[in-house]
Design an enzyme around this catalytic site. Structure first.
Site, PDB file in Angstrom:
ATOM      1  N   THR A  85       0.860  -1.186   0.000  1.00 30.56           N
ATOM      2  CA  THR A  85       0.000   0.000   0.000  1.00 30.56           C
ATOM      3  C   THR A  85       0.894   1.233   0.000  1.00 30.56           C
ATOM      4  OG1 THR A  85      -1.694  -1.161   1.274  1.00 30.56           O
ATOM      5  CG2 THR A  85      -1.825   1.241   1.225  1.00 30.56           C
ATOM      6  N   LYS A 160      -7.503   1.500  -2.950  1.00 30.51           N
ATOM      7  CA  LYS A 160      -7.037   0.997  -1.650  1.00 30.51           C
ATOM      8  C   LYS A 160      -7.162   2.085  -0.570  1.00 30.51           C
ATOM      9  CE  LYS A 160      -4.966  -1.516   1.388  1.00 30.51           C
ATOM     10  NZ  LYS A 160      -5.868  -2.367   2.171  1.00 30.51           N
ATOM     11  N   LYS A 228      -0.491   5.745   8.032  1.00 38.14           N
ATOM     12  CA  LYS A 228       0.405   6.275   6.984  1.00 38.14           C
ATOM     13  C   LYS A 228      -0.377   6.832   5.791  1.00 38.14           C
ATOM     14  CE  LYS A 228       0.881   2.170   4.253  1.00 38.14           C
ATOM     15  NZ  LYS A 228       1.516   0.925   3.978  1.00 38.14           N
TER      16      LYS A 228
HETATM   17  N1  LIG Z   1      -1.235  -6.244   7.743  1.00 37.23           N
HETATM   18  C1  LIG Z   1      -2.365  -6.066   7.072  1.00 37.23           C
HETATM   19  O1  LIG Z   1      -3.462  -6.393   7.543  1.00 37.23           O
HETATM   20  C2  LIG Z   1      -2.354  -5.463   5.705  1.00 37.23           C
HETATM   21  C3  LIG Z   1      -1.268  -4.775   5.227  1.00 37.23           C
HETATM   22  N2  LIG Z   1      -1.319  -4.207   3.983  1.00 37.23           N
HETATM   23  C4  LIG Z   1      -0.161  -3.492   3.452  1.00 37.23           C
HETATM   24  O2  LIG Z   1       0.811  -4.481   3.154  1.00 37.23           O
HETATM   25  C5  LIG Z   1       2.126  -3.970   3.402  1.00 37.23           C
HETATM   26  C6  LIG Z   1       2.849  -4.880   4.366  1.00 37.23           C
HETATM   27  O3  LIG Z   1       2.106  -4.954   5.554  1.00 37.23           O
HETATM   28  P1  LIG Z   1       2.586  -5.885   6.777  1.00 37.23           P
HETATM   29  O4  LIG Z   1       3.077  -7.171   6.265  1.00 37.23           O
HETATM   30  O5  LIG Z   1       1.485  -5.837   7.764  1.00 37.23           O
HETATM   31  O6  LIG Z   1       3.793  -4.991   7.295  1.00 37.23           O
HETATM   32  P2  LIG Z   1       5.100  -5.382   8.131  1.00 37.23           P
HETATM   33  O7  LIG Z   1       5.473  -4.102   8.759  1.00 37.23           O
HETATM   34  O8  LIG Z   1       4.830  -6.577   8.969  1.00 37.23           O
HETATM   35  O9  LIG Z   1       6.135  -5.829   6.983  1.00 37.23           O
HETATM   36  C7  LIG Z   1       6.694  -4.886   6.173  1.00 37.23           C
HETATM   37  C8  LIG Z   1       7.792  -5.455   5.288  1.00 37.23           C
HETATM   38  O10 LIG Z   1       8.514  -4.328   4.758  1.00 37.23           O
HETATM   39  C9  LIG Z   1       9.902  -4.555   4.992  1.00 37.23           C
HETATM   40  N3  LIG Z   1      10.588  -3.259   5.118  1.00 37.23           N
HETATM   41  C10 LIG Z   1      10.254  -2.238   5.925  1.00 37.23           C
HETATM   42  N4  LIG Z   1      11.115  -1.212   5.742  1.00 37.23           N
HETATM   43  C11 LIG Z   1      12.016  -1.606   4.815  1.00 37.23           C
HETATM   44  C12 LIG Z   1      13.120  -0.999   4.196  1.00 37.23           C
HETATM   45  N5  LIG Z   1      13.501   0.254   4.497  1.00 37.23           N
HETATM   46  N6  LIG Z   1      13.817  -1.713   3.283  1.00 37.23           N
HETATM   47  C13 LIG Z   1      13.448  -2.970   2.974  1.00 37.23           C
HETATM   48  N7  LIG Z   1      12.394  -3.603   3.510  1.00 37.23           N
HETATM   49  C14 LIG Z   1      11.676  -2.933   4.426  1.00 37.23           C
HETATM   50  C15 LIG Z   1       9.961  -5.391   6.240  1.00 37.23           C
HETATM   51  O11 LIG Z   1      11.230  -6.008   6.321  1.00 37.23           O
HETATM   52  P3  LIG Z   1      11.809  -6.540   7.739  1.00 37.23           P
HETATM   53  O12 LIG Z   1      11.205  -7.894   7.921  1.00 37.23           O
HETATM   54  O13 LIG Z   1      13.264  -6.535   7.545  1.00 37.23           O
HETATM   55  O14 LIG Z   1      11.350  -5.551   8.782  1.00 37.23           O
HETATM   56  C16 LIG Z   1       8.813  -6.354   5.993  1.00 37.23           C
HETATM   57  O15 LIG Z   1       9.203  -7.380   5.103  1.00 37.23           O
HETATM   58  C17 LIG Z   1       1.929  -2.554   3.886  1.00 37.23           C
HETATM   59  O16 LIG Z   1       2.069  -1.694   2.777  1.00 37.23           O
HETATM   60  C18 LIG Z   1       0.509  -2.546   4.429  1.00 37.23           C
HETATM   61  O17 LIG Z   1      -0.079  -1.268   4.398  1.00 37.23           O
HETATM   62  C19 LIG Z   1      -2.397  -4.373   3.165  1.00 37.23           C
HETATM   63  C20 LIG Z   1      -3.492  -5.059   3.590  1.00 37.23           C
HETATM   64  C21 LIG Z   1      -3.581  -5.610   4.897  1.00 37.23           C
HETATM   65  O1  LIG Z   2      -4.600  -2.306   4.497  1.00 36.59           O
HETATM   66  C1  LIG Z   2      -5.071  -3.215   5.192  1.00 36.59           C
HETATM   67  C2  LIG Z   2      -6.425  -3.250   5.635  1.00 36.59           C
HETATM   68  C3  LIG Z   2      -6.822  -4.487   6.365  1.00 36.59           C
HETATM   69  C4  LIG Z   2      -8.010  -5.115   5.701  1.00 36.59           C
HETATM   70  O2  LIG Z   2      -8.289  -4.857   4.527  1.00 36.59           O
HETATM   71  O3  LIG Z   2      -8.660  -5.938   6.396  1.00 36.59           O
END
Ligand SMILES: NC(=O)C1=CN([C@@H]2O[C@H](COP(=O)(O)OP(=O)(O)OC[C@H]3O[C@@H](n4cnc5c(N)ncnc54)[C@H](OP(=O)(O)O)[C@@H]3O)[C@@H](O)[C@H]2O)C=CC1
Ligand SMILES: O=CCCC(=O)O
Length: 282
Positions: A85, A160, A228
């Site tokens: 996202t 989104k 964010k």
């Molecule tokens: N969680 C949810 O319910 C949902 C999340 N999203 C979106 O999906 C994405 C991921 O979410 P989520 O998995 O929860 O987030 P996390 O914070 O758990 O994971 C984020 C990932 O980004 C990596 N990362 C962060 N900063 C850097 C950097 N500077 N360089 C390289 N890698 C980096 C992390 O690596 P490392 O492991 O090294 O920290 C990790 O692999 C986001 O954009 C979120 O908005 C969308 C729908 C639902």
């Molecule tokens: O971006 C994540 C939102 C979580 C959801 O869609 O349930």
């Protein structure tokens, strides 16, 4: 989110190569049969299609366009699908850099949290190269239950951010209701039950309500990721549309972050409300 998505692709028999900044988080995927490469560039050069799932616009840009980023391994015939996202400007910048290599670009943020990611029930909001969309459709169908193709790059991101804007306001409203019910002597668990049976029922309320009542916020969607997107401020500003409810909700997510709740589930926003109520009573 990236780990369960990759895991489902491996289980479906796809040949998967992974990279993550913290390498140890790849271990469960390697034990399922994935290969590891030492940089996004090396992943991109060894794969036909590369999926990126990053925390925020800054990390999505860095991993795609920075030193040893995916763009360095891209070439004609390859595809890059960014499922993070991000915001409109970042998605367009990444798309421009990827397509400058001759490769194709699709933005494909997802609706659905940790559990739908594990269960292969995400909703993909895609935009960009339509032939890449068609090419990766079978992979999206492994990871998700539905997919939308929305046209030009930027439309997937806008969709989104609109959905997250609605979700963020709903959560704050729900938190206000739970807190108020307690203050007037009702059992908030009963409020959750009543809501679950009426027209305003949403899976999110039934899923998060019982733990919110216990002041527990096991992270599915981190609060920092809700905040964010600034409650959809990007799309709203682009057309000068007021979003007073979402903007007020966003203020509460900011307070929650300042209380140290950034990495907890976004339902922890109720704690910011509790703090606000407490300070208004002094
Ligand atoms: N969680 C949810 O319910 C949902 C999340 N999203 C979106 O999906 C994405 C991921 O979410 P989520 O998995 O929860 O987030 P996390 O914070 O758990 O994971 C984020 C990932 O980004 C990596 N990362 C962060 N900063 C850097 C950097 N500077 N360089 C390289 N890698 C980096 C992390 O690596 P490392 O492991 O090294 O920290 C990790 O692999 C986001 O954009 C979120 O908005 C969308 C729908 C639902
Ligand atoms: O971006 C994540 C939102 C979580 C959801 O869609 O349930």
């Amino acid at each position: 989110m990236g780990a369960p998505m990759a895991s489902n692709l491996i289980k479906a028999g796809c040949d998967i190569t992974v990279w993550n900044r913290t390498k140890s988080k790849c271990d469960p995927l390697l034990s399922l049969g994935a290969k590891f490469e030492s940089s996004p560039a090396r992943v991109a050069s060894s794969c036909d299609v590369t999926f990126a799932m990053l925390a925020d616009p800054e990390s999505a840009f860095e991993v795609a366009c920075g030193a040893n980023g995916a763009a360095e391994g891209m070439a004609a015939g390859k595809g890059y699908v960014d499922v993070s996202t991000v915001d409109d400007a970042t998605s367009k910048l990444i798309g421009k850099r990827i397509t400058s290599t001759g490769a194709s670009f699709l933005e494909a943020p997802v609706s659905g949290s940790k559990k739908p990611a594990e269960d292969g029930l995400l909703i993909f909001l895609t935009a960009g190269d339509e032939s890449l969309y068609k090419r990766v459709a079978p992979l999206l169908d492994v990871m998700g239950k539905s997919r939308f193709y929305l046209g030009d790059v930027g439309n997937g991101t806008a969709m989104k951010l609109v959905v997250n804007m609605v979700m963020g306001s709903m959560m704050v409203s729900f938190a206000e209701g739970l807190l108020l019910s307690e203050k007037v002597g009702l059992d908030p668990n009963t409020v959750v039950e009543v809501i679950s049976q009426g027209a305003i029922n949403a899976p999110m309320f039934s899923l998060k309500g019982p733990s919110m009542v216990k002041a527990a916020y096991p992270t599915a969607f981190p609060l920092k990721h809700q905040q964010k997107s600034k409650a959809g401020a990007g799309p709203a500003e682009s057309v000068s549309q007021p979003i007073p409810t979402a903007a007020a909700a966003n203020e509460l997510y900011k307070v929650a972050k300042s209380l140290g709740l950034a990495d907890q589930d976004f339902s922890a926003v109720i704690e910011a409300l509790k703090a606000k109520v407490q300070s208004s009573q002094h």
